[in-house]
Design an enzyme around this catalytic site. Structure first.
Site, PDB file in Angstrom:
ATOM      1  N   GLY A   1       0.782  -1.227   0.000  1.00  0.00           N
ATOM      2  CA  GLY A   1       0.000   0.000   0.000  1.00  0.00           C
ATOM      3  C   GLY A   1       0.813   1.275   0.000  1.00  0.00           C
TER       4      GLY A   1
ATOM      5  N   ASP B   1       5.330  -6.048  14.555  1.00  0.00           N
ATOM      6  CA  ASP B   1       3.902  -5.818  14.731  1.00  0.00           C
ATOM      7  C   ASP B   1       3.764  -4.555  15.572  1.00  0.00           C
ATOM      8  OD1 ASP B   1       1.219  -5.784  15.395  1.00  0.00           O
ATOM      9  OD2 ASP B   1       1.134  -7.926  15.872  1.00  0.00           O
TER      10      ASP B   1
ATOM     11  N   TYR C   1     -11.042   3.349  14.846  1.00  0.00           N
ATOM     12  CA  TYR C   1     -10.006   3.725  13.876  1.00  0.00           C
ATOM     13  C   TYR C   1      -9.855   5.240  13.849  1.00  0.00           C
ATOM     14  CZ  TYR C   1      -7.717   4.637   9.422  1.00  0.00           C
ATOM     15  OH  TYR C   1      -6.871   5.117   8.438  1.00  0.00           O
TER      16      TYR C   1
ATOM     17  N   LYS D   1      -6.500   7.461  14.882  1.00  0.00           N
ATOM     18  CA  LYS D   1      -5.809   8.378  13.971  1.00  0.00           C
ATOM     19  C   LYS D   1      -5.832   9.809  14.516  1.00  0.00           C
ATOM     20  CE  LYS D   1      -4.165   5.708  10.795  1.00  0.00           C
ATOM     21  NZ  LYS D   1      -2.749   5.715  10.399  1.00  0.00           N
TER      22      LYS D   1
END
Length: 185
Positions: free
Chosen positions: A22, A69, A162, A166
């Protein structure tokens, strides 16, 4: 910068979290095209990461994959330590890794909340901290980029945790810029 001229990243030593796919991969490829010769990409999937690093590696560019991770603070910190150990210093960090699991105010579990906050805010915070500590100890300037989302302003109803993660990363970015500017970071 002169119009039409690419930036010179020949002295850039970079770590890109989420760099195997991505946006992270696109940033890695752009840095390489602009002269970067020492680059580490990271992610959770070792097979995908090794393949991406192999595809980007050239005789002039040392590109390596290190599994990390970002939900695990110890792994985020170890990633930075391993990068410094490999190259002697790191001058650029891009926190592009992210979890994008769905959840609304009505159905998000505490476990899902924690996972998103860990991947999208906590891990990047501690990777940035270790990166800044190494740059200060090394006495060199450095640059960090945290990949945010428009969802941090007013996310869709199915992106509640989410969006919150952010928004936290946006605040971390602003605070870090203020706190680290005197160190040329």
């Amino acid at each position: 910068m002169v119009r039409g001229r690419m930036p010179d990243h020949s002295s850039t030593v970079a770590v890109i979290t989420g760099g195997a796919q991505g946006l992270g991969r696109a940033i890695a490829e752009a840095l390489l095209a602009e002269g970067c010769t020492r680059l580490i990409i990271s992610g959770r999937n070792a097979e995908k990461g090794e393949a991406a690093a192999s595809e980007m590696r050239t005789p002039r560019a040392d590109v390596a994959f290190l599994r990390a991770d970002m939900m695990d603070v110890a792994e985020a910190q170890l990633l930075m330590d391993q990068a410094v150990q490999r190259f002697g210093r790191v001058t650029a960090l891009v926190n592009a890794a992210a979890a994008t699991d769905r959840g609304s105010i009505l159905d998000t579990t505490p476990e899902a909340w924690d996972a998103l906050m860990n991947a999208n805010a906590r891990g990047p915070f501690f990777a940035l901290q270790r990166f800044a500590q190494a740059a200060i100890a090394g006495g060199h300037p450095a640059s960090a980029v945290n990949i945010l989302s428009m969802a941090s302003h007013c996310g869709q109803s199915f992106l509640a945790p989410y969006s919150a993660s952010k928004a936290a990363l946006a605040n971390i970015t602003k605070n870090s810029a203020q706190a680290l500017r005197s160190h040329r970071i």
